[in-house]
Design an enzyme around this catalytic site. Structure first.
Site, PDB file in Angstrom:
ATOM      1  CB  THR C  78      -0.925  -0.003   1.238  1.00 41.26           C
ATOM      2  OG1 THR C  78      -1.771  -1.145   1.157  1.00 41.26           O
ATOM      3  CG2 THR C  78      -1.761   1.258   1.306  1.00 41.26           C
ATOM      4  CG  ASN C 157      -6.192  -7.721  -5.546  1.00 42.76           C
ATOM      5  OD1 ASN C 157      -5.995  -7.025  -6.549  1.00 42.76           O
ATOM      6  ND2 ASN C 157      -7.126  -7.438  -4.665  1.00 42.76           N
ATOM      7  CB  THR C 205       3.600  -6.330   0.326  1.00 47.16           C
ATOM      8  OG1 THR C 205       3.382  -6.259   1.732  1.00 47.16           O
ATOM      9  CG2 THR C 205       2.594  -7.296  -0.296  1.00 47.16           C
ATOM     10  N   GLY C 206       5.960  -8.205   1.764  1.00 49.47           N
ATOM     11  CA  GLY C 206       6.446  -9.477   2.286  1.00 49.47           C
ATOM     12  C   GLY C 206       5.374 -10.521   2.518  1.00 49.47           C
ATOM     13  CG  HIS C 207       1.282  -9.438   3.866  1.00 49.40           C
ATOM     14  ND1 HIS C 207      -0.036  -9.758   3.679  1.00 49.40           N
ATOM     15  CD2 HIS C 207       1.426  -8.186   3.409  1.00 49.40           C
ATOM     16  CE1 HIS C 207      -0.673  -8.731   3.144  1.00 49.40           C
ATOM     17  NE2 HIS C 207       0.191  -7.759   2.970  1.00 49.40           N
ATOM     18  CB  THR C 245      13.849   3.303  13.558  1.00 44.87           C
ATOM     19  OG1 THR C 245      14.151   4.495  14.288  1.00 44.87           O
ATOM     20  CG2 THR C 245      14.771   2.184  14.000  1.00 44.87           C
ATOM     21  CB  CYS C 330      -8.257  -4.823   0.335  1.00 40.56           C
ATOM     22  SG  CYS C 330      -6.664  -5.638   0.422  1.00 40.56           S
TER      23      CYS C 330
HETATM   24  C1  LIG Z   1      11.618  11.891  19.760  1.00 37.08           C
HETATM   25  C2  LIG Z   1      11.535  10.935  18.615  1.00 37.08           C
HETATM   26  N1  LIG Z   1      10.591  11.101  17.677  1.00 37.08           N
HETATM   27  C3  LIG Z   1      10.483  10.277  16.628  1.00 37.08           C
HETATM   28  C4  LIG Z   1      11.338   9.218  16.458  1.00 37.08           C
HETATM   29  C5  LIG Z   1      11.166   8.362  15.248  1.00 37.08           C
HETATM   30  O1  LIG Z   1      10.615   7.117  15.594  1.00 37.08           O
HETATM   31  P1  LIG Z   1      10.617   5.909  14.552  1.00 37.08           P
HETATM   32  O2  LIG Z   1      12.021   5.559  14.330  1.00 37.08           O
HETATM   33  O3  LIG Z   1       9.846   4.861  15.236  1.00 37.08           O
HETATM   34  O4  LIG Z   1       9.977   6.357  13.312  1.00 37.08           O
HETATM   35  C6  LIG Z   1      12.351   9.008  17.420  1.00 37.08           C
HETATM   36  C7  LIG Z   1      13.351   7.933  17.310  1.00 37.08           C
HETATM   37  O5  LIG Z   1      13.851   7.515  16.316  1.00 37.08           O
HETATM   38  C8  LIG Z   1      12.449   9.883  18.518  1.00 37.08           C
HETATM   39  O6  LIG Z   1      13.396   9.736  19.438  1.00 37.08           O
HETATM   40  C1  LIG Z   2      -2.340  -6.298  -5.666  1.00 34.34           C
HETATM   41  C2  LIG Z   2      -2.148  -5.760  -4.287  1.00 34.34           C
HETATM   42  N1  LIG Z   2      -1.593  -4.544  -4.120  1.00 34.34           N
HETATM   43  C3  LIG Z   2      -1.402  -4.023  -2.908  1.00 34.34           C
HETATM   44  C4  LIG Z   2      -1.749  -4.706  -1.768  1.00 34.34           C
HETATM   45  C5  LIG Z   2      -1.524  -4.057  -0.445  1.00 34.34           C
HETATM   46  O1  LIG Z   2      -0.456  -4.642   0.229  1.00 34.34           O
HETATM   47  P1  LIG Z   2      -0.164  -4.335   1.767  1.00 34.34           P
HETATM   48  O2  LIG Z   2      -1.304  -4.893   2.495  1.00 34.34           O
HETATM   49  O3  LIG Z   2       1.097  -5.008   2.049  1.00 34.34           O
HETATM   50  O4  LIG Z   2      -0.085  -2.872   1.943  1.00 34.34           O
HETATM   51  C6  LIG Z   2      -2.344  -5.987  -1.891  1.00 34.34           C
HETATM   52  C7  LIG Z   2      -2.797  -6.788  -0.732  1.00 34.34           C
HETATM   53  O5  LIG Z   2      -3.300  -6.377   0.257  1.00 34.34           O
HETATM   54  C8  LIG Z   2      -2.536  -6.513  -3.184  1.00 34.34           C
HETATM   55  O6  LIG Z   2      -3.086  -7.716  -3.348  1.00 34.34           O
END
Ligand SMILES: Cc1ncc(COP(=O)(O)O)c(C=O)c1O
Ligand SMILES: Cc1ncc(COP(=O)(O)O)c(C=O)c1O
Lengths: 148, 391, 391, 148
Positions: C78, C157, C205-207, C245, C330
């Site tokens: 997505t 899909n 997408t991995g899943h 991250t 979906c």
């Molecule tokens: C204060 C603060 N905001 C935002 C983030 C971003 O978080 P994330 O890495 O989960 O996107 C972090 C750490 O990376 C943070 O310390």
């Molecule tokens: C063709 C297609 N595109 C996009 C997606 C969205 O993937 P995701 O759920 O990993 O965001 C899906 C499945 O949900 C899909 O079948």
């Protein structure tokens, strides 16, 4: 070594064992020294040598700077110690950059090391018989300030 | 990892280790027979996943003392911050285009505002006082009739400085302005009661409180004002605010981390206080050391120190195998002196030597003691390499 | 889950079970001593995480036969779809604002385009032919001088219909238009060679191929044209295109799934073909059944069928504990007849009775046999409840 | 039961065991029937009864529609079977909605069931002694088409 490693093994080895760190100032006969600095990153390099003007018998450095700069100073000192003073005029910057895998943005730091070596060479030259200066006092300190 | 060196991990503010109970809950989802189905599917397996997702949402809600329906799952605080800030700013842009924040916010906030500036929004950047705190009078003075949103973090990721978000929220409510708070560093670690706090939008992320990386949440207060535009589109998940298949194991991990935090937060905090005191006692006599951030206003899980006349990069290498941060983990590859520290009026020279120690639930006192030894030793060693007059 | 009922899971197109090898690799990251540190941290532990992340990137790159540097990790297809489509459209908006896609795309594509329409872009929606395929002449006719991007999925899909993305990409290159392909349903399941395919942007997408939910990737061809605007900001991760991250265990899971797919893809495909044939043989004699999507152009892991005169909702309940989808997972909560099937010229009445069976690596022939029994039994049972003339 | 469950236990029980599904058409004495349909979702409801016009001895349904509608028909038939025919005039739509937790958007479907019951009631009335129709033929079918 993964490309994620900021320092290669040579840098790490020199940094862990900075055998030529130190200085040969007050108290050492035939000692000369040169110091350069750069104000932005606050870098400082102090090179000192025991020399008769022809041969560098001992060569030491002190560095305020990053591991690459420390390793470069260590590498340089270990290469030039025991050799002719002219070596100080020929710092192999490109070779050091390659050996130590110094990031290009740090090129200026190695050029600063080159400056220090050149300044030390000048100081060494003054130790030659024709040049009477530096015979009385233990150390001659050449100072240079850079902005690069 | 360099073989043979046992790491000492004091970088919880960058990411915490995952609590074993969290890891186990996640593993149950990932393994055969676990809740792996798509929670949007209406069949039995999908509904089982959905039930897990909603259970987790309730767990996170309980941590913040709010209703589950006020939470939207995201991929982390970076996304939550952007969704809240850009989402609210764009949704309200017809009413006004003025926004307020601080330069000491995380990049996920400052960069988002910078992008909004390029879109035509105007941002007022308020400087902290020398303790790192937002002077509330400056905030009130900055709010204009066209101001739509104020974004101020709870705990600063570099210094641990805690803003008074209750007072800030009150000021925002008084002026009818939305208040977003980046609580990435405080959620699960400091008490947060959203039923009492005048906060409209709050971001959190699992990996800062012993949950998994890559999952976070955005809280949206149940007020008509708290409507936002999504960052992207597709599927109807998460009230259309955050489409995409909900990652069940990740959501379950976040929920488990929240449930544990509900139980352990006071003990964790007391533990952090003890570790902080122990660490400072062990290093405070290092020549030239200063503590960054007013200890009276800091989260104790972070201790940020500078030493005059030490090169930060060399210090980091000399500290191996101690894992700590120079500035924010998120800035750590840029090599630039931390903006947060410069805003505290540190010189570049002091800022570049800054080391952030951060620790928590899984840090042992022996880790602190080992860190003290490594740190003091590294400073000594670097000083022996440096020109004498510098140090 | 209803206790006592063993589920039969034939909904791989919604999400696949996680391969045990993937789950194990993830668990190693999550457990003590694993690569849990923030990959942006420069200390030893951070670099160990970074190495894992880059190893995974190389694994995904190998699956698609491209360079690791062309991949950006996202939270799933997505997000990848939105990043590619909105990112490219916005980056290129000064050159033109015309875009081309199909109404049979996934909602993550159609909803993204719909949002771009509200932003002032113009979208041409090309209808498929009765087999579900894009008539290439229609595409060429739709491309205008101001066209910037064409987005066409690889495998649908709902029906499994496979578009000829090589031919579509060639047409786009000829006209100097970017081509994005949503390969969520094909990556890891059909051979994809990006070194040979004229594709500029590809989402996965991995899943959908035995990896974890909540992690995906976007491929950006190494061409100057393939520059895009990020959806959000902060931190410098992923070439600034996708900050936040990096979730190490998730990335490692995706990489492991890709590495397994490299090995198993041909066998998996042959297995799916056998299962497909077995399933169709078992149900094709049900009175009134039709197969949706031209079997000659379908991915064999999906079999979509309709039955005239059966209520889809009741059928879904009667099928329990068989887990299959009505329309797209979906869409499954909306209850509306599938747009994809209507585009194939099915009546609403036929479309609402559609059942998507989907299966793969971990589906046994016994699952298929059980599904045949449940499906034919459910149809009989519903017919016994219905007024006679209807069925 | 989690709020995610689309059907409650009563719906599931009736759907799994639709005891009153069937019809009482041709062949049954005193049988009447009523059918209603709705074209948009294709819903169809056929109710049939054996009755003397006062008492509903047996009551059956056939439904083309969703589980809620099937369960509502089952519930209604089991409640009214054996009782007075007037019961068909009083379909407790609100009560069924509550008992079966029918989503509000499906209200129209239960109103369709009410229509069918009302139509069946009319057919039953015609079975009363004063009303001679329906005595000769086994089944009377009232048809109604709705659009809601
Ligand atoms: C204060 C603060 N905001 C935002 C983030 C971003 O978080 P994330 O890495 O989960 O996107 C972090 C750490 O990376 C943070 O310390
Ligand atoms: C063709 C297609 N595109 C996009 C997606 C969205 O993937 P995701 O759920 O990993 O965001 C899906 C499945 O949900 C899909 O079948």
């Amino acid at each position: 070594m993964s490309s994620e490693e900021p320092y290669n093994d040579t840098v790490r080895r020199h940094f862990a064992n900075p055998a030529h760190a130190g200085d040969l100032q007050a108290g050492y006969p035939h000692a000369v020294a040169a110091e350069v600095s750069e104000s932005e990153a606050g870098l400082r390099i102090l090179l000192s040598a025991q020399s008769d003007g022809n041969i560098i018998y001992r060569l030491r450095y002190r560095v305020f700077g990053c591991p690459h700069l420390i390793a470069a100073a260590e590498e340089l000192c270990s290469r030039l110690e025991g050799g002719p003073a002219e070596g100080l005029q020929d710092v192999p910057v490109a070779q050091l950059m390659e050996l130590l895998e110094v990031p290009v943005e740090k090129t200026g730091r190695l050029l600063l090391l080159e400056d220090a070596a050149n300044a030390l060479h000048e100081a060494c030259c003054r130790l030659l018989p024709g040049n009477h200066a530096g015979q009385e006092k233990g150390t001659k300190l050449a100072r240079k300030q850079s902005k690069d | 990892m360099t073989p043979g060196k046992e790491i000492i991990y004091l970088d919880d503010a960058a990411t915490t280790p995952v609590d074993p109970v969290v890891a186990e809950a996640m593993q149950r989802c990932l393994s055969g027979g676990g809740a792996f189905a798509n929670p949007s599917s209406i069949h039995i397996a999908g509904r089982a996943s959905r039930a897990q997702v909603e259970r987790s949402r309730a767990q996170v809600a309980k941590l913040l003392n709010t209703a589950p329906g006020n939470l939207v799952f995201t991929s982390g605080a970076t996304e939550s911050n952007n969704l809240a800030i850009a989402g609210a700013a764009r949704f309200r842009s017809h009413r006004g285009r003025h926004l307020v924040s601080m330069p000491t916010e995380h990049k996920a906030v400052t960069d988002c505002f910078a992008a909004l500036e390029r879109e035509g929004f105007e941002v007022t950047w308020l400087e902290p006082d020398q303790r790192g705190l937002l002077p509330i009078g400056d905030l009130e003075a900055a709010i204009r009739p066209d101001t739509q949103l104020v974004s101020i973090m709870h705990v600063n990721n570099e210094t641990g400085v805690i803003q008074d978000i209750h007072q800030i929220g009150d000021a925002c409510r008084r002026h009818g302005v939305l208040f977003h708070c980046d609580a990435a560093q405080s959620a699960g670690k400091l008490p947060i009661d959203l039923s009492a706090l005048p906060v409209d939008l709050m971001s959190l992320t699992g990996h800062k409180f012993y949950g998994p990386q890559g999952i976070g949440a955005l809280y949206l207060a149940d007020r008509p004002e708290c409507r936002i535009r999504p960052l992207f589109h597709g599927g109807g998940q998460e009230r259309r605010l955050r489409p995409g298949t909900l990652p069940v194991h990740q959501v379950v991990g976040l929920g488990a981390a929240a449930a544990i935090a509900v139980e352990r937060q006071p003990d964790d905090l007391a533990h952090a206080e003890r570790l902080n005191a122990r660490l400072w006692k062990g290093i405070r006599d290092v020549r030239g050391i200063t503590r960054n951030g007013d200890p009276g206003h800091c989260f104790p899980g972070i201790l940020n120190v500078s030493i005059d006349g030490i090169d930060g990069e060399s210090l980091m290498l000399a500290l191996e195998p101690l894992c700590v941060a120079t500035g924010s983990a998120c800035n750590s590859q840029s090599g630039e002196p931390s903006y947060v520290l410069r805003a505290l009026k540190l010189t570049d020279r002091l800022a570049q030597s800054a080391i952030r120690f951060s620790f928590g639930r899984f840090t042992h006192e022996s880790d602190i003691d080992a860190a003290i030894g490594v740190y003091t030793g590294a400073v000594d060693r670097l000083r022996s390499i440096m020109p004498k007059a510098t140090a």
